[in-house]
Design an enzyme around this catalytic site. Structure first.
Site, PDB file in Angstrom:
ATOM      1  N   SER A  19     -24.775  -1.455   1.220  1.00 48.25           N
ATOM      2  CA  SER A  19     -23.913  -1.188   2.367  1.00 48.25           C
ATOM      3  C   SER A  19     -24.160  -2.211   3.473  1.00 48.25           C
ATOM      4  O   SER A  19     -25.305  -2.572   3.778  1.00 48.25           O
ATOM      5  CB  SER A  19     -24.197   0.221   2.897  1.00 48.25           C
ATOM      6  OG  SER A  19     -23.527   0.401   4.119  1.00 48.25           O
ATOM      7  N   LYS A  70     -17.176  11.624   0.384  1.00 43.45           N
ATOM      8  CA  LYS A  70     -16.241  11.734   1.516  1.00 43.45           C
ATOM      9  C   LYS A  70     -15.384  12.995   1.498  1.00 43.45           C
ATOM     10  O   LYS A  70     -14.979  13.481   2.541  1.00 43.45           O
ATOM     11  CB  LYS A  70     -15.307  10.528   1.530  1.00 43.45           C
ATOM     12  CG  LYS A  70     -15.981   9.253   1.934  1.00 43.45           C
ATOM     13  CD  LYS A  70     -14.961   8.154   1.858  1.00 43.45           C
ATOM     14  CE  LYS A  70     -15.399   6.975   2.658  1.00 43.45           C
ATOM     15  NZ  LYS A  70     -14.260   6.168   3.092  1.00 43.45           N
ATOM     16  N   ASP A 106     -11.219   5.355   9.442  1.00 37.26           N
ATOM     17  CA  ASP A 106     -10.564   4.240   8.731  1.00 37.26           C
ATOM     18  C   ASP A 106      -9.177   3.911   9.298  1.00 37.26           C
ATOM     19  O   ASP A 106      -8.813   2.748   9.443  1.00 37.26           O
ATOM     20  CB  ASP A 106     -10.437   4.549   7.234  1.00 37.26           C
ATOM     21  CG  ASP A 106     -11.723   4.247   6.476  1.00 37.26           C
ATOM     22  OD1 ASP A 106     -12.566   3.506   7.005  1.00 37.26           O
ATOM     23  OD2 ASP A 106     -11.868   4.748   5.350  1.00 37.26           O
ATOM     24  N   GLY A 132      -5.018   5.655  -2.869  1.00 41.14           N
ATOM     25  CA  GLY A 132      -6.369   6.213  -2.838  1.00 41.14           C
ATOM     26  C   GLY A 132      -6.796   6.492  -1.400  1.00 41.14           C
ATOM     27  O   GLY A 132      -5.940   6.642  -0.510  1.00 41.14           O
ATOM     28  N   ASN A 153       2.156   2.238  -5.921  1.00 40.57           N
ATOM     29  CA  ASN A 153       0.863   2.413  -6.583  1.00 40.57           C
ATOM     30  C   ASN A 153       1.002   2.247  -8.091  1.00 40.57           C
ATOM     31  O   ASN A 153       2.060   2.515  -8.658  1.00 40.57           O
ATOM     32  CB  ASN A 153       0.316   3.823  -6.268  1.00 40.57           C
ATOM     33  CG  ASN A 153      -1.143   3.962  -6.648  1.00 40.57           C
ATOM     34  OD1 ASN A 153      -1.953   3.088  -6.335  1.00 40.57           O
ATOM     35  ND2 ASN A 153      -1.496   5.037  -7.334  1.00 40.57           N
ATOM     36  N   ARG A 154      -0.093   1.772  -8.718  1.00 42.71           N
ATOM     37  CA  ARG A 154      -0.093   1.621 -10.178  1.00 42.71           C
ATOM     38  C   ARG A 154       0.320   2.932 -10.838  1.00 42.71           C
ATOM     39  O   ARG A 154       1.181   2.948 -11.707  1.00 42.71           O
ATOM     40  CB  ARG A 154      -1.504   1.201 -10.632  1.00 42.71           C
ATOM     41  CG  ARG A 154      -1.672   1.138 -12.116  1.00 42.71           C
ATOM     42  CD  ARG A 154      -3.057   0.672 -12.479  1.00 42.71           C
ATOM     43  NE  ARG A 154      -4.114   1.575 -11.994  1.00 42.71           N
ATOM     44  CZ  ARG A 154      -5.399   1.387 -12.210  1.00 42.71           C
ATOM     45  NH1 ARG A 154      -5.811   0.320 -12.869  1.00 42.71           N
ATOM     46  NH2 ARG A 154      -6.298   2.239 -11.755  1.00 42.71           N
ATOM     47  N   THR A 155      -0.288   4.032 -10.410  1.00 37.13           N
ATOM     48  CA  THR A 155       0.113   5.351 -10.898  1.00 37.13           C
ATOM     49  C   THR A 155       1.209   5.868  -9.958  1.00 37.13           C
ATOM     50  O   THR A 155       0.923   6.388  -8.874  1.00 37.13           O
ATOM     51  CB  THR A 155      -1.103   6.312 -10.910  1.00 37.13           C
ATOM     52  OG1 THR A 155      -2.211   5.641 -11.516  1.00 37.13           O
ATOM     53  CG2 THR A 155      -0.806   7.601 -11.637  1.00 37.13           C
ATOM     54  N   MET A 201     -10.937  -7.324  -5.452  1.00 38.54           N
ATOM     55  CA  MET A 201     -12.297  -7.109  -4.965  1.00 38.54           C
ATOM     56  C   MET A 201     -13.323  -7.739  -5.923  1.00 38.54           C
ATOM     57  O   MET A 201     -13.092  -7.760  -7.136  1.00 38.54           O
ATOM     58  CB  MET A 201     -12.525  -5.600  -4.871  1.00 38.54           C
ATOM     59  CG  MET A 201     -13.798  -5.182  -4.224  1.00 38.54           C
ATOM     60  SD  MET A 201     -13.745  -3.419  -3.834  1.00 38.54           S
ATOM     61  CE  MET A 201     -14.167  -2.682  -5.387  1.00 38.54           C
TER      62      MET A 201
END
Ligand code: NAP
Length: 299
Positions: A19, A70, A106, A132, A153-155, A201
Protein backbone atom coordinates in the site's frame (compact mmCIF):
# COMPACT_ATOMS: atom_id res chain seq x y z
CA UNK A 1 8.92 10.90 17.07
CA UNK A 2 6.15 8.62 18.38
CA UNK A 3 5.19 9.61 21.89
CA UNK A 4 2.47 9.03 24.45
CA UNK A 5 0.11 11.45 22.74
CA UNK A 6 0.59 10.20 19.18
CA UNK A 7 -2.71 9.47 17.42
CA UNK A 8 -2.75 6.26 15.38
CA UNK A 9 -4.47 5.77 12.02
CA UNK A 10 -3.84 3.06 9.46
CA UNK A 11 -5.15 0.75 6.81
CA UNK A 12 -6.80 -2.65 7.19
CA UNK A 13 -6.79 -5.00 4.23
CA UNK A 14 -5.24 -8.16 2.90
CA UNK A 15 -2.70 -7.68 1.45
CA UNK A 16 -1.48 -4.29 2.65
CA UNK A 17 2.26 -4.74 2.25
CA UNK A 18 2.47 -2.70 -0.93
CA UNK A 19 0.00 0.00 0.00
CA UNK A 20 1.16 3.52 -0.81
CA UNK A 21 -1.14 5.03 1.82
CA UNK A 22 1.30 4.77 4.77
CA UNK A 23 4.01 6.71 2.95
CA UNK A 24 1.46 9.22 1.59
CA UNK A 25 -0.11 10.01 4.98
CA UNK A 26 3.08 9.83 7.02
CA UNK A 27 4.77 12.28 4.63
CA UNK A 28 1.88 14.70 5.20
CA UNK A 29 1.91 14.23 9.00
CA UNK A 30 5.64 14.83 9.06
CA UNK A 31 5.38 17.91 6.84
CA UNK A 32 2.69 19.47 9.06
CA UNK A 33 4.42 18.23 12.25
CA UNK A 34 1.15 16.58 13.31
CA UNK A 35 1.49 14.03 16.10
CA UNK A 36 -0.05 11.20 14.07
CA UNK A 37 1.27 7.95 12.63
CA UNK A 38 -0.24 5.77 9.85
CA UNK A 39 0.30 2.02 10.15
CA UNK A 40 -0.54 -0.92 7.83
CA UNK A 41 -2.59 -3.74 9.43
CA UNK A 42 -2.90 -7.00 7.52
CA UNK A 43 -6.28 -8.40 8.54
CA UNK A 44 -7.70 -11.65 7.18
CA UNK A 45 -11.44 -12.03 6.58
CA UNK A 46 -12.03 -14.19 9.66
CA UNK A 47 -10.35 -11.54 11.86
CA UNK A 48 -12.21 -8.52 10.46
CA UNK A 49 -14.80 -8.27 13.26
CA UNK A 50 -12.11 -8.46 15.96
CA UNK A 51 -9.91 -5.99 14.09
CA UNK A 52 -12.75 -3.46 13.80
CA UNK A 53 -13.49 -3.82 17.52
CA UNK A 54 -9.74 -3.33 18.05
CA UNK A 55 -9.92 -0.02 16.20
CA UNK A 56 -12.49 1.09 18.77
CA UNK A 57 -10.85 -0.56 21.79
CA UNK A 58 -7.40 0.85 21.03
CA UNK A 59 -8.89 4.31 20.47
CA UNK A 60 -7.38 4.64 17.00
CA UNK A 61 -8.41 7.87 15.28
CA UNK A 62 -9.51 5.88 12.25
CA UNK A 63 -8.46 3.56 9.46
CA UNK A 64 -8.69 3.18 5.72
CA UNK A 65 -10.26 -0.05 4.56
CA UNK A 66 -9.12 -1.81 1.42
CA UNK A 67 -9.65 -5.04 -0.48
CA UNK A 68 -11.22 -7.41 0.53
CA UNK A 69 -13.03 -5.70 3.43
CA UNK A 70 -14.70 -2.61 1.92
CA UNK A 71 -18.15 -4.19 1.75
CA UNK A 72 -18.00 -6.69 4.63
CA UNK A 73 -16.93 -3.98 7.09
CA UNK A 74 -20.17 -2.01 6.66
CA UNK A 75 -22.45 -3.95 9.06
CA UNK A 76 -19.72 -3.76 11.73
CA UNK A 77 -19.93 0.04 11.94
CA UNK A 78 -22.21 2.26 14.06
CA UNK A 79 -23.00 4.67 11.23
CA UNK A 80 -22.35 4.82 7.48
CA UNK A 81 -22.73 8.00 5.44
CA UNK A 82 -25.21 8.21 2.57
CA UNK A 83 -22.64 8.31 -0.22
CA UNK A 84 -20.91 5.17 1.12
CA UNK A 85 -24.32 3.47 1.41
CA UNK A 86 -25.05 4.37 -2.24
CA UNK A 87 -21.66 3.09 -3.39
CA UNK A 88 -22.05 0.03 -1.19
CA UNK A 89 -18.53 0.22 0.22
CA UNK A 90 -16.58 1.99 2.98
CA UNK A 91 -12.94 2.96 2.53
CA UNK A 92 -12.50 5.20 5.58
CA UNK A 93 -13.51 4.76 9.22
CA UNK A 94 -13.42 7.62 11.72
CA UNK A 95 -13.71 6.95 15.45
CA UNK A 96 -15.83 9.68 17.06
CA UNK A 97 -16.31 9.37 20.84
CA UNK A 98 -16.07 5.59 20.61
CA UNK A 99 -18.45 5.38 17.62
CA UNK A 100 -17.24 3.93 14.32
CA UNK A 101 -18.33 6.04 11.33
CA UNK A 102 -17.90 4.84 7.76
CA UNK A 103 -17.25 6.94 4.65
CA UNK A 104 -16.25 6.42 1.05
CA UNK A 105 -13.81 9.08 -0.15
CA UNK A 106 -13.22 7.72 -3.69
CA UNK A 107 -16.00 9.75 -5.36
CA UNK A 108 -14.89 13.03 -3.79
CA UNK A 109 -11.30 12.11 -4.63
CA UNK A 110 -12.27 11.75 -8.28
CA UNK A 111 -14.14 15.08 -8.32
CA UNK A 112 -11.24 16.90 -6.66
CA UNK A 113 -8.75 15.35 -9.11
CA UNK A 114 -10.84 16.65 -12.03
CA UNK A 115 -11.21 20.07 -10.38
CA UNK A 116 -7.44 20.33 -9.90
CA UNK A 117 -7.04 19.75 -13.65
CA UNK A 118 -9.75 22.35 -14.35
CA UNK A 119 -12.03 19.81 -16.01
CA UNK A 120 -15.67 20.94 -16.04
CA UNK A 121 -18.22 18.19 -16.57
CA UNK A 122 -21.19 20.54 -16.41
CA UNK A 123 -23.66 19.80 -19.14
CA UNK A 124 -21.41 17.33 -20.93
CA UNK A 125 -21.72 13.64 -21.71
CA UNK A 126 -19.49 11.32 -19.66
CA UNK A 127 -18.52 7.75 -20.52
CA UNK A 128 -17.35 5.59 -17.60
CA UNK A 129 -15.77 2.18 -18.24
CA UNK A 130 -16.32 -0.46 -15.55
CA UNK A 131 -18.97 -1.38 -13.01
CA UNK A 132 -16.85 -2.40 -10.01
CA UNK A 133 -16.03 -0.46 -6.84
CA UNK A 134 -14.17 2.43 -8.49
CA UNK A 135 -16.81 2.79 -11.22
CA UNK A 136 -19.61 2.92 -8.65
CA UNK A 137 -17.89 5.70 -6.68
CA UNK A 138 -17.05 7.65 -9.84
CA UNK A 139 -20.50 7.20 -11.39
CA UNK A 140 -22.25 8.39 -8.22
CA UNK A 141 -20.09 11.52 -8.14
CA UNK A 142 -20.26 12.37 -11.86
CA UNK A 143 -23.86 11.44 -12.74
CA UNK A 144 -25.36 14.52 -11.00
CA UNK A 145 -23.02 16.79 -13.01
CA UNK A 146 -23.31 15.24 -16.47
CA UNK A 147 -26.03 15.77 -19.07
CA UNK A 148 -25.79 12.04 -19.64
CA UNK A 149 -23.59 9.29 -18.19
CA UNK A 150 -22.90 6.09 -20.09
CA UNK A 151 -21.53 3.07 -18.24
CA UNK A 152 -19.79 0.42 -20.32
CA UNK A 153 -18.57 -2.82 -18.82
CA UNK A 154 -17.15 -6.14 -20.02
CA UNK A 155 -20.04 -7.85 -18.24
CA UNK A 156 -22.93 -5.87 -19.77
CA UNK A 157 -25.46 -6.89 -17.11
CA UNK A 158 -23.48 -5.16 -14.31
CA UNK A 159 -23.37 -1.85 -16.20
CA UNK A 160 -27.06 -2.10 -17.05
CA UNK A 161 -27.97 -2.81 -13.41
CA UNK A 162 -25.82 0.06 -12.10
CA UNK A 163 -27.30 2.42 -14.70
CA UNK A 164 -30.80 1.48 -13.57
CA UNK A 165 -29.83 2.12 -9.94
CA UNK A 166 -28.51 5.59 -10.85
CA UNK A 167 -31.60 6.42 -12.95
CA UNK A 168 -33.72 5.78 -9.84
CA UNK A 169 -31.81 8.72 -8.26
CA UNK A 170 -33.15 10.89 -11.09
CA UNK A 171 -29.99 11.06 -13.22
CA UNK A 172 -29.70 10.35 -16.93
CA UNK A 173 -27.65 7.15 -17.12
CA UNK A 174 -27.43 4.31 -19.65
CA UNK A 175 -25.51 1.04 -19.42
CA UNK A 176 -24.05 -1.28 -22.03
CA UNK A 177 -21.22 -3.52 -23.13
CA UNK A 178 -17.58 -2.46 -23.37
CA UNK A 179 -17.14 -3.14 -27.08
CA UNK A 180 -15.37 -1.27 -29.85
CA UNK A 181 -18.48 -0.42 -31.89
CA UNK A 182 -20.32 0.82 -28.77
CA UNK A 183 -17.32 2.93 -27.74
CA UNK A 184 -17.06 4.39 -31.22
CA UNK A 185 -20.66 5.60 -31.11
CA UNK A 186 -20.70 6.79 -27.50
CA UNK A 187 -17.41 8.71 -27.64
CA UNK A 188 -18.52 10.85 -30.62
CA UNK A 189 -20.27 13.45 -28.44
CA UNK A 190 -18.65 12.74 -25.03
CA UNK A 191 -16.51 15.34 -23.22
CA UNK A 192 -15.02 13.01 -20.61
CA UNK A 193 -13.94 9.36 -20.73
CA UNK A 194 -13.11 7.65 -17.43
CA UNK A 195 -11.44 4.27 -17.18
CA UNK A 196 -12.56 2.64 -13.94
CA UNK A 197 -11.69 -0.90 -15.03
CA UNK A 198 -8.43 -2.51 -13.99
CA UNK A 199 -7.36 -2.87 -17.65
CA UNK A 200 -3.86 -1.46 -18.17
CA UNK A 201 -2.84 -1.95 -14.56
CA UNK A 202 0.59 -3.39 -13.74
CA UNK A 203 1.73 -5.94 -14.91
CA UNK A 204 -0.58 -5.77 -17.98
CA UNK A 205 0.79 -2.38 -18.95
CA UNK A 206 0.35 -2.87 -22.72
CA UNK A 207 -3.41 -3.36 -22.44
CA UNK A 208 -5.98 -0.61 -22.94
CA UNK A 209 -9.78 -0.82 -22.65
CA UNK A 210 -10.17 1.55 -25.64
CA UNK A 211 -8.72 1.20 -29.16
CA UNK A 212 -6.60 4.26 -30.00
CA UNK A 213 -8.59 4.83 -33.21
CA UNK A 214 -11.78 5.78 -31.34
CA UNK A 215 -10.08 8.44 -29.16
CA UNK A 216 -10.42 12.11 -30.17
CA UNK A 217 -8.57 15.32 -29.32
CA UNK A 218 -11.76 16.92 -27.95
CA UNK A 219 -11.95 14.35 -25.11
CA UNK A 220 -10.54 14.54 -21.62
CA UNK A 221 -9.39 11.04 -20.67
CA UNK A 222 -9.09 10.18 -16.98
CA UNK A 223 -7.67 6.83 -15.92
CA UNK A 224 -8.31 5.65 -12.34
CA UNK A 225 -5.44 3.17 -12.75
CA UNK A 226 -2.33 4.72 -11.18
CA UNK A 227 0.23 1.96 -11.63
CA UNK A 228 1.71 2.69 -14.13
CA UNK A 229 1.18 6.43 -13.76
CA UNK A 230 0.82 6.83 -17.52
CA UNK A 231 -1.21 3.88 -18.77
CA UNK A 232 -1.42 2.81 -22.40
CA UNK A 233 -4.86 4.45 -22.56
CA UNK A 234 -3.36 7.76 -21.42
CA UNK A 235 -0.42 7.41 -23.81
CA UNK A 236 -2.80 6.79 -26.71
CA UNK A 237 -5.04 9.67 -25.62
CA UNK A 238 -2.06 12.03 -25.39
CA UNK A 239 -0.90 10.94 -28.85
CA UNK A 240 -4.22 12.00 -30.43
CA UNK A 241 -4.10 15.36 -28.64
CA UNK A 242 -6.62 14.63 -25.85
CA UNK A 243 -6.21 16.07 -22.36
CA UNK A 244 -5.15 13.33 -19.94
CA UNK A 245 -5.42 12.89 -16.17
CA UNK A 246 -3.68 10.06 -14.32
CA UNK A 247 -5.03 8.07 -11.36
CA UNK A 248 -2.52 9.47 -8.86
CA UNK A 249 -4.69 12.61 -8.52
CA UNK A 250 -7.69 10.56 -7.40
CA UNK A 251 -5.55 8.42 -5.08
CA UNK A 252 -4.08 11.51 -3.40
CA UNK A 253 -7.43 13.27 -3.17
CA UNK A 254 -9.31 10.31 -1.70
CA UNK A 255 -6.48 10.15 0.86
CA UNK A 256 -6.71 13.90 1.45
CA UNK A 257 -10.42 13.63 2.25
CA UNK A 258 -9.69 10.87 4.80
CA UNK A 259 -6.81 12.92 6.25
CA UNK A 260 -9.16 15.90 6.78
CA UNK A 261 -11.79 13.64 8.40
CA UNK A 262 -9.22 12.33 10.91
CA UNK A 263 -7.26 15.50 11.66
CA UNK A 264 -9.57 18.38 10.73
CA UNK A 265 -6.63 19.80 8.77
CA UNK A 266 -6.20 20.18 5.00
CA UNK A 267 -3.17 18.09 4.02
CA UNK A 268 -0.32 19.23 1.76
CA UNK A 269 -1.44 17.40 -1.38
CA UNK A 270 1.78 18.18 -3.26
CA UNK A 271 3.75 16.34 -0.55
CA UNK A 272 1.33 13.39 -0.69
CA UNK A 273 1.57 13.24 -4.49
CA UNK A 274 5.38 13.30 -4.32
CA UNK A 275 5.34 10.44 -1.78
CA UNK A 276 3.04 8.36 -4.02
CA UNK A 277 5.09 8.99 -7.15
CA UNK A 278 8.30 8.14 -5.30
CA UNK A 279 6.64 4.92 -4.13
CA UNK A 280 5.47 4.03 -7.64
CA UNK A 281 8.75 4.84 -9.33
CA UNK A 282 10.91 3.16 -6.72
CA UNK A 283 12.54 6.39 -5.55
CA UNK A 284 12.97 7.02 -1.84
CA UNK A 285 12.97 3.71 -0.06
CA UNK A 286 13.64 0.56 -2.04
CA UNK A 287 10.60 -1.29 -0.77
CA UNK A 288 8.43 -1.35 -3.88
CA UNK A 289 6.65 -4.66 -4.04
CA UNK A 290 6.17 -6.72 -7.13
CA UNK A 291 2.38 -6.68 -6.77
CA UNK A 292 2.39 -2.91 -7.48
CA UNK A 293 -1.22 -1.74 -7.32
CA UNK A 294 -2.68 -5.15 -7.99
CA UNK A 295 -4.32 -5.13 -4.58
CA UNK A 296 -6.48 -2.20 -5.69
CA UNK A 297 -7.91 0.71 -3.78
CA UNK A 298 -6.04 2.80 -1.23
CA UNK A 299 -2.75 1.28 -2.33
P1 NAP B 1 -13.15 -4.15 -9.20
O1 NAP B 1 -14.27 -3.79 -8.28
O2 NAP B 1 -12.52 -5.48 -9.12
O3 NAP B 1 -13.70 -3.93 -10.71
C1 NAP B 1 -12.89 -4.26 -11.81
C2 NAP B 1 -13.55 -3.74 -13.09
O4 NAP B 1 -12.64 -3.94 -14.17
C3 NAP B 1 -14.85 -4.45 -13.46
O5 NAP B 1 -15.71 -3.54 -14.09
C4 NAP B 1 -14.35 -5.52 -14.45
O6 NAP B 1 -15.33 -5.94 -15.37
C5 NAP B 1 -13.28 -4.73 -15.18
N1 NAP B 1 -12.29 -5.60 -15.80
C6 NAP B 1 -11.37 -6.38 -15.20
N2 NAP B 1 -10.62 -7.04 -16.11
C7 NAP B 1 -11.10 -6.66 -17.33
C8 NAP B 1 -10.75 -6.99 -18.66
N3 NAP B 1 -9.75 -7.83 -18.93
N4 NAP B 1 -11.43 -6.41 -19.67
C9 NAP B 1 -12.44 -5.53 -19.41
N5 NAP B 1 -12.82 -5.19 -18.17
C10 NAP B 1 -12.16 -5.74 -17.14
O7 NAP B 1 -11.94 -3.11 -9.07
P2 NAP B 1 -12.03 -1.57 -8.63
O8 NAP B 1 -11.87 -1.46 -7.18
O9 NAP B 1 -13.24 -0.97 -9.27
O10 NAP B 1 -10.69 -0.99 -9.28
C11 NAP B 1 -10.56 -0.79 -10.68
C12 NAP B 1 -9.27 -0.02 -10.96
O11 NAP B 1 -9.35 1.29 -10.39
C13 NAP B 1 -8.02 -0.66 -10.32
O12 NAP B 1 -6.94 -0.51 -11.21
C14 NAP B 1 -7.78 0.18 -9.07
O13 NAP B 1 -6.41 0.21 -8.70
C15 NAP B 1 -8.22 1.53 -9.58
N6 NAP B 1 -8.63 2.43 -8.49
C16 NAP B 1 -7.99 3.59 -8.38
C17 NAP B 1 -8.35 4.47 -7.40
C18 NAP B 1 -7.63 5.77 -7.30
O14 NAP B 1 -7.73 6.42 -6.26
N7 NAP B 1 -6.93 6.19 -8.34
C19 NAP B 1 -9.40 4.17 -6.51
C20 NAP B 1 -10.05 2.95 -6.66
C21 NAP B 1 -9.64 2.08 -7.66
P3 NAP B 1 -16.29 -7.21 -15.05
O15 NAP B 1 -17.40 -6.67 -14.22
O16 NAP B 1 -16.71 -7.68 -16.39
O17 NAP B 1 -15.44 -8.22 -14.31
Amino acid sequence: MIGGGTRVVGIIGDPVEHSLSPRMHNAAFEHLKLDYVYVPFRVSGDMLRKAVEGVRALNLRGVNVTIPHKVSVMPLLDWVDENALDIGAVNTIVVERGELKGYNTDGLGCLEALKEEKVEVNGGKVVVLGAGGAARAIAYSLAPLASELVLLNRTDSKAIALAEELRRKGWSVRGGGLRREVLEGELKDAVLLVNATSVGMYPDVDDSPVPREVLKSSLTVFDAVYNPIETKLLRDARSVGAKTIDGVGMLVNQGAVAFKLWTGVNPPKDIMRRAVIDGLTGRGESDRGSCGARCGNNC
